[in-house]
Write an enzyme that holds these catalytic residues in place. Structure first.
Site, short mmCIF file in Angstrom:
data_model
loop_
_atom_site.label_atom_id
_atom_site.label_comp_id
_atom_site.label_asym_id
_atom_site.label_seq_id
_atom_site.Cartn_x
_atom_site.Cartn_y
_atom_site.Cartn_z
N GLY A 1 10.54 4.16 -4.02
CA GLY A 1 9.55 3.89 -5.04
C GLY A 1 8.71 5.33 -5.32
O GLY A 1 8.24 5.57 -6.58
N GLY B 1 8.55 1.25 -2.00
CA GLY B 1 7.87 0.06 -2.07
C GLY B 1 7.68 -0.97 -1.18
O GLY B 1 7.85 -0.72 0.02
N GLU C 1 18.47 2.81 -0.05
CA GLU C 1 18.49 1.60 -0.14
C GLU C 1 19.66 0.78 0.37
O GLU C 1 19.80 -0.57 0.67
CB GLU C 1 18.25 0.99 -1.67
CG GLU C 1 16.83 1.39 -2.10
CD GLU C 1 16.67 2.81 -2.48
OE1 GLU C 1 15.35 3.28 -2.93
OE2 GLU C 1 17.47 3.53 -2.76
N ASP D 1 17.15 1.19 -7.04
CA ASP D 1 16.14 0.62 -8.34
C ASP D 1 15.30 1.94 -8.54
O ASP D 1 15.39 3.09 -8.47
CB ASP D 1 15.73 -0.54 -7.99
CG ASP D 1 14.61 -0.42 -7.04
OD1 ASP D 1 14.51 0.40 -5.99
OD2 ASP D 1 13.60 -1.59 -7.10
#
Length: 351
Positions: free
Chosen positions: A117, A68, A140, A148
């Protein structure tokens, strides 16, 4: 050049939706605008009985999707108290959930880097095609963010302690390893992808048969040989317990992974362990995404996120100064606070 290409193939009564990520200089990392465009197209196709399936891939350059828009997230943390970052998460997670619950078959071609993402938009697909180019990771913890986009759901449901290992270390899996672990459903040589897409467009009711016919025998999954070790050394519920097990083992593999863990944000690693526990207990994907929205929106406001993105992406110095720097200094109440409920009007909700 548009960052995302959206079109359909076929006749008026029998169509295939086709979404191609097209941001090659950023390895097709997702922006807010790309997420919004995908949602708009998917909703339109969901209401069109003529659309029989959806292809999700990347256009030119290296693929599939490297994540992302972390620069937006860092700027948000530094400039607007996380407001625009939370707005991005809210939209991105609605896209993830829309794909997860989509009533038509989605075929994701994970031909290249599939991280963050990119995992979030490919894992919900019914058909997940991996190749010799696939490099899958949830890295991450190296930038101070939880895994996430559904990581709490997907990682916690992998065999043994594999999800913990991937979430904490950010280890990269190749296509054969993804197939073995269930992260991919078909292994094709990249040279066969154009034919696969052409056949799917022609016969969208035969996707499984088409991919079976074009599938190749994957190389041996190296991960398989490490699973007993992973299950043994990553069994603890705490970061300290896992690091103690790795140190006590002292072998070459354990020493390498211990060094990797020591380079990650201690606070974020504890958050990921909590995330995986909560994700495993989530009654459905929407509950998992609401949990991740609370945690991710707060995680970007902790000092490790801005510092991690600075060190690894902005300045590229590779020397993040984590706060706290030691596992022993993590306050359990601070972890609890990251996962605490939001006011009802601020909670994440699916479309």
């Amino acid at each position: 050049m548009r960052d995302i290409l959206i079109h359909t193939h076929g006749t008026a009564g029998r169509k295939i939706g086709h979404i191609s990520l097209n941001r090659p200089k950023a390895i097709h990392s997702l922006t807010m605008e790309m997420c919004e465009a995908m949602i708009e197209a998917l909703l339109a196709w969901r209401d069109d009985d003529a659309v029989k399936a959806v292809i999700l891939d990347h256009a030119e350059g290296r693929g599939f999707c490297a994540g992302g828009d972390v620069t937006l997230l860092r700027n948000s943390a530094l400039e607007d108290a996380g407001k625009s970052g939370r707005a991005f998460f809210h939209t991105e997670y609605q896209l993830n959930h829309l794909l997860f619950t989509y009533p038509r078959p989605v075929v994701a071609f994970m031909d290249g880097i599939t991280m963050g993402g990119g995992v979030g938009i490919s894992q919900p697909a019914r058909f997940r095609v991996v190749t010799e180019n696939t490099r899958y990771a949830m890295p991450e913890t190296g930038i101070g963010l939880i895994c996430d986009v559904g990581g709490g759901w997907y990682l916690s449901r992998l065999p043994g302690q594999l999800g913990k290992f991937l979430g904490l270390t950010g280890a990269r899996l190749d296509g054969a390893e993804c197939l073995w672990a269930g992260l991919g459903t078909y292994y094709l040589e990249s040279g066969a992808l154009a034919e696969a897409k052409a056949r799917i467009i022609e016969k969208p009711d035969e996707i499984g048969d088409i991919l079976d016919a074009l599938a190749s025998e994957p190389p041996e999954a190296r991960l398989r040989g490490n699973m007993d070790t992973i299950d043994r050394l990553f069994a603890a519920d705490t970061l300290a317990g896992i690091m103690d097990a790795l140190e006590a083992d002292g072998g070459e593999w354990a020493t390498k992974e211990l060094k990797t863990l020591r380079s990650k944000s201690p606070m974020t690693c504890e958050l990921v362990l909590r995330q995986l526990r909560e994700g495993a207990e989530a009654p459905d994907f929407a509950h998992n995404m609401a949990m991740e929205y609370r945690a991710a929106g707060r995680a970007i406001m902790l000092p490790d996120f801005a510092e991690g993105v600075r060190a690894l992406i902005v300045d590229k110095t590779g020397d993040p100064a984590w706060k706290p720097a030691r596992v022993a200094d993590i306050d359990p109440k601070a972890v609890d606070a990251v996962f605490a409920p939001l006011p009802p009007e601020e909670e994440w909700k699916p479309l």
